[in-house]
Motif scaffolding. Structure first.
Motif, PDB file in Angstrom:
ATOM      1  N   ASP A  18       0.832  -1.209   0.000  1.00 37.26           N
ATOM      2  CA  ASP A  18       0.000   0.000   0.000  1.00 37.26           C
ATOM      3  C   ASP A  18       0.866   1.258   0.000  1.00 37.26           C
ATOM      4  O   ASP A  18       0.548   2.252  -0.678  1.00 37.26           O
ATOM      5  N   ALA A  19       1.956   1.233   0.748  1.00 38.20           N
ATOM      6  CA  ALA A  19       2.856   2.387   0.784  1.00 38.20           C
ATOM      7  C   ALA A  19       3.511   2.615  -0.576  1.00 38.20           C
ATOM      8  O   ALA A  19       3.669   3.766  -1.019  1.00 38.20           O
ATOM      9  N   ALA A  22       0.962   4.101  -2.894  1.00 34.73           N
ATOM     10  CA  ALA A  22       0.677   5.494  -2.557  1.00 34.73           C
ATOM     11  C   ALA A  22       1.773   6.435  -3.044  1.00 34.73           C
ATOM     12  O   ALA A  22       1.536   7.636  -3.206  1.00 34.73           O
ATOM     13  N   SER A  23       2.980   5.893  -3.299  1.00 39.84           N
ATOM     14  CA  SER A  23       4.097   6.741  -3.713  1.00 39.84           C
ATOM     15  C   SER A  23       4.183   6.923  -5.216  1.00 39.84           C
ATOM     16  O   SER A  23       5.097   7.578  -5.711  1.00 39.84           O
ATOM     17  N   SER A  25       1.699   6.794  -9.201  1.00 40.71           N
ATOM     18  CA  SER A  25       0.381   6.792  -9.834  1.00 40.71           C
ATOM     19  C   SER A  25       0.407   5.885 -11.051  1.00 40.71           C
ATOM     20  O   SER A  25       1.482   5.575 -11.591  1.00 40.71           O
ATOM     21  N   TRP A  33       2.708   0.139 -11.196  1.00 41.49           N
ATOM     22  CA  TRP A  33       1.359   0.189 -10.626  1.00 41.49           C
ATOM     23  C   TRP A  33       0.636  -1.145 -10.819  1.00 41.49           C
ATOM     24  O   TRP A  33      -0.003  -1.662  -9.904  1.00 41.49           O
ATOM     25  N   SER A  37      -0.308  -3.622  -7.804  1.00 37.98           N
ATOM     26  CA  SER A  37      -1.747  -3.863  -7.645  1.00 37.98           C
ATOM     27  C   SER A  37      -2.044  -5.351  -7.671  1.00 37.98           C
ATOM     28  O   SER A  37      -2.867  -5.854  -6.896  1.00 37.98           O
TER      29      SER A  37
END
Length: 321
Positions: A18-19, A22-23, A25, A33, A37
């Motif tokens: 998750d971190a 969040a860093s 996009s 990503w 994911s």
């Protein structure tokens, strides 16, 4: 792996992913990503499977810290071996007491081979060991050994608790043989300046230096005297909650009411799993006639306190008359 530790590890991995998400996009790093994911979905699926998985066999995580431990490098071998021996003795005595009745004050523990645990993993950090039931066959319901291990973990969590009432509740679950080993175990931890974290299923607690010293003081200050007696009277039994009320005549001729817990042997009689010596019994018919039963009374004697008695219904002998 111990389920609680597996859940903790997966949650830590999920937090890290998750971190990372969040860093960045999806527009700036579409490949990264997508990879993170996908990894998140895998972890969430694995976490869901572990959390819904029924644990039916015995498992216990023990993590030592303090004097006997050198950081994450290792632990004093003599201390570790003797501490694990004490823990195994506690489990074996609890298991045998539940399954085979009262243990003699001295001598070998009956069928100790059926309660042996395996060290299946060694965990770094504050050095720890994962102990699991030796049987490899999957079970639909909890094994008797798992019940014994859960009860020992519960006793360990309560005996060093700051709340005196919590310890008093744990004391009612002790017998003479378990108390002897508890004294030895906490004396060993206290003299070595050790701490201990215990992980059992969903339970996770720490016995720090204060808790260890308090547990040692308490186990040395208590004495337990046991006696078994056959009595005749009116029995009310609740199999689901494993409690009983027994009405009989006291030595003074007045009514005597004993209340307490029910042993696994009686539950097997009620659940029609008894052997030839103890035929199945319908609990609903018990109050309809006088019954002869065997009740074990444990008297707990502590310094500066009045003695307390704890009763366990050990056996339904048969209808009287």
């Amino acid at each position: 792996m111990l389920r609680k530790l597996e859940i903790d590890a997966l949650k830590a991995d999920l937090s890290a992913v998750d971190a990372l998400l969040a860093s960045r996009s999806e527009a700036d790093d579409p490949i990264g990503w997508y990879q993170f994911s996908s990894r998140k979905e895998e972890i969430q699926q694995a976490l869901g499977e572990v959390m819904t998985r029924a644990v039916t066999h015995a498992e216990l995580g023990i993590f030592f810290g303090g004097g006997p431990v050198q950081g994450s490098r290792g632990i004093n071998a003599d201390f570790a071996g003797k501490a694990l021996e004490d823990l195994q003795a506690l489990v074996s005595k609890r298991f045998s007491g539940r399954e085979f009745g009262r243990l003699a004050q001295r001598g070998p523990v009956p069928r100790v081979d059926t309660s042996q645990m395996l060290v299946t993993n060694i965990v770094r950090g504050s050095v720890g060991f994962v102990l699991e039931e030796s049987g490899s066959n999957p079970q639909m319901v909890e094994t008797p050994l798992k019940t014994a291990v859960d009860e020992i973990a519960d006793i360990l969590s309560r005996v060093g608790a700051d709340d005196e009432a919590v310890f008093e509740e744990a004391a009612t679950e002790l017998d003479e043989r378990i108390l002897v080993t508890l004294r030895q175990f906490f004396q060993r931890l206290d003299e070595q300046g050790a701490t201990m974290r215990v992980v059992d299923g969903t339970r996770d607690f720490l016995l720090d230096r204060h808790a260890v010293a308090l547990a040692r003081e308490r186990t040395q200050a208590i004495e337990i005297v046991e006696r078994d007696a056959e009595m005749t009277g009116t029995l009310f039994l609740l199999p689901d909650s494993r409690r009983f009320d027994f009405y009989t005549v006291g030595d003074d001729g007045g009514q005597l009411v004993l209340k307490g817990t029910v042993s696994p042997a009686v539950i097997r009689q009620i659940q029609e799993q008894a052997d030839i010596e103890h035929p199945p019994i319908d609990a609903r018919t018990l109050p309809q006639m006088p019954w002869r039963v065997e009740i074990r009374t444990r008297e707990l004697r502590e310094r500066n306190r009045a003695p307390r008695q704890v009763h366990t219904l050990m056996r339904l002998v048969g209808p009287d008359g």
